[in-house]
Enzyme design. Structure first.
Site, PDB file in Angstrom:
ATOM      1  CE  LYS A  68      69.297  -0.299  -2.427  1.00 24.15           C
ATOM      2  NZ  LYS A  68      68.034  -0.702  -3.600  1.00 24.15           N
ATOM      3  CB  VAL A  69      77.152  -0.307  -0.530  1.00 25.52           C
ATOM      4  CG1 VAL A  69      78.889  -0.138  -1.214  1.00 25.52           C
ATOM      5  CG2 VAL A  69      78.050   1.080   0.844  1.00 25.52           C
TER       6      VAL A  69
END
Length: 389
Positions: A141-142
């Site tokens: 997750k970014v």
């Protein structure tokens, strides 16, 4: 077995994911039951979820002591625990991933929230986590910040699956989708395979209404000239944004340019509906699920929302209902004194802080719980981790 609303939503093309992870559910059969009985096909996590899991149970005591005995820092201890749980969950979803040929069955692991405004730091940590977790059905997750956009493009070009989190605004969503496509094109230009890459764009919903509704409610009470418009807008901004985002998704991933990429095996970057628990008790507790059933999309729900939907959800594909009304609501926000671009920017900043604080609290709790722990010599921390895996 009788079909419940979760099963029926899945049959309509919606992927049902759980926005929660905790070790006991990975080991006591709870996750397996959700997969088998409720059509659960994926899972998301974040630092806040891990904070509640680790500090709110004794499930991790042995690992905390073992890892501390190895001399690991609180952040390293957290990472070992989070990676281990995500690996376990990914293994339980692996049959979904294989059956769908990589279209579903993913678990997400987030980079440190401290890196949300740090492009190079995000790239470096995402690479390291991807290498460490070693599962094809994992998303890193970014955050969808301005600094996250080049990181997304670079990581996709390297073949790393990305879940873009903390999306609130439509202009930023477009940037994220374009970054995904650019990353794919860069990888193709390098002569590398693209058929195994997956990505989702996580559009956060209920927090939008929480922020803008107080302004709208004030107009409903005090401005007779704008009361009707305010009443029509109240509680509808998030769903309207999602409906327009879905039209943007179709425009970007169903055109001739993308079809040429699809012929090479490239998958669309799916939309994922996040922050789907209802915060306003006057609204339905399944408001952000029922309205947004759509093929090839994902809804990740906290356990309470999943259980509520199992009990009284009413699945039907409604996401394209009253599109003109959705656009009118968004276009009319300025007349109601709501600057939606400013609001979504505020939500991104607040979202980062909402993850940073529990992450900091978690590291402090780990430090406190491990500061005086000792491990018997016959069982080192490394041995304990190996036994667990």
């Amino acid at each position: 077995m009788a079909s419940n609303p979760l099963n029926r939503a899945h049959d309509l093309g919606q992927s049902i994911w759980l926005d929660y992870i905790r070790r006991d559910m990975l080991r006591n059969g709870t996750l397996r039951s959700l997969i088998q009985n409720d059509s659960l096909t994926g899972m998301t996590s974040n630092p806040k979820i891990f904070d509640k899991a680790i500090t709110g149970s004794e499930d991790y005591t042995n690992d905390l002591e073992a890892l501390a005995a190895d001399g690991l820092s609180p952040q390293e201890i957290y990472e070992e625990i989070a990676v281990s749980d995500v690996q376990d969950a990914a293994d339980q979803f692996r049959h979904v991933y294989d059956k769908t040929r990589g279209a579903d069955g993913y678990v997400s692991l987030e980079v440190s929230p401290e890196l949300a405004r740090d492009t190079e730091g995000t790239i470096s940590e995402a690479r390291r986590l991807w290498k460490k977790v070693k599962r094809p059905n994992v998303f890193i997750k970014v955050p969808g910040t301005a600094e996250g956009i080049p990181a997304i493009r670079q990581l996709i070009s390297e073949g790393i699956n990305i879940n873009v989190t903390l999306l609130f605004g439509l202009p930023r969503y477009r940037e994220v989708a374009e970054a995904y496509i650019e990353g794919i094109r860069e990888r193709i230009s390098q002569g590398k395979t693209v058929s195994q890459i997956a990505s989702v764009a996580s559009f956060f919903l209920s927090r939008i209404d929480v922020l803008v509704d107080p302004t709208i409610e004030q107009l409903m009470k005090e401005d007779s000239n704008k009361r009707k418009q305010a009443e029509q807008t109240h509680g509808q901004v998030a769903v309207s944004s999602a409906r327009v985002a879905y039209q943007m998704y179709k425009a970007m991933f169903e055109n001739d340019d993308f079809r040429s990429l699809a012929e090479r095996g490239v998958r669309p970057q799916k939309l994922l509906w996040a922050s789907t628990s209802t915060k306003n008790p006057s609204f339905s507790d399944v408001k952000y699920v029922d309205a947004l059933i759509a093929p090839e999309t994902i809804n990740t729900m906290p356990m309470e929302t999943l259980e509520a939907y199992r009990d009284h959800g009413d699945p039907e594909v409604r996401i394209e209902n009253n599109l003109d009304g959705a656009r009118d609501i968004l276009e009319g926000l300025g007349e109601l004194g709501v600057d939606i671009d400013q609001a979504t920017s505020q939500l991104v900043a607040e979202g980062i802080e909402k993850f940073k604080k529990p992450f900091s609290d978690l590291l402090g709790s780990i430090k406190e719980r491990t500061s005086s722990s000792e491990r018997p010599a016959q069982e080192s921390g490394a041995q304990a981790r190996q036994a667990h895996r």
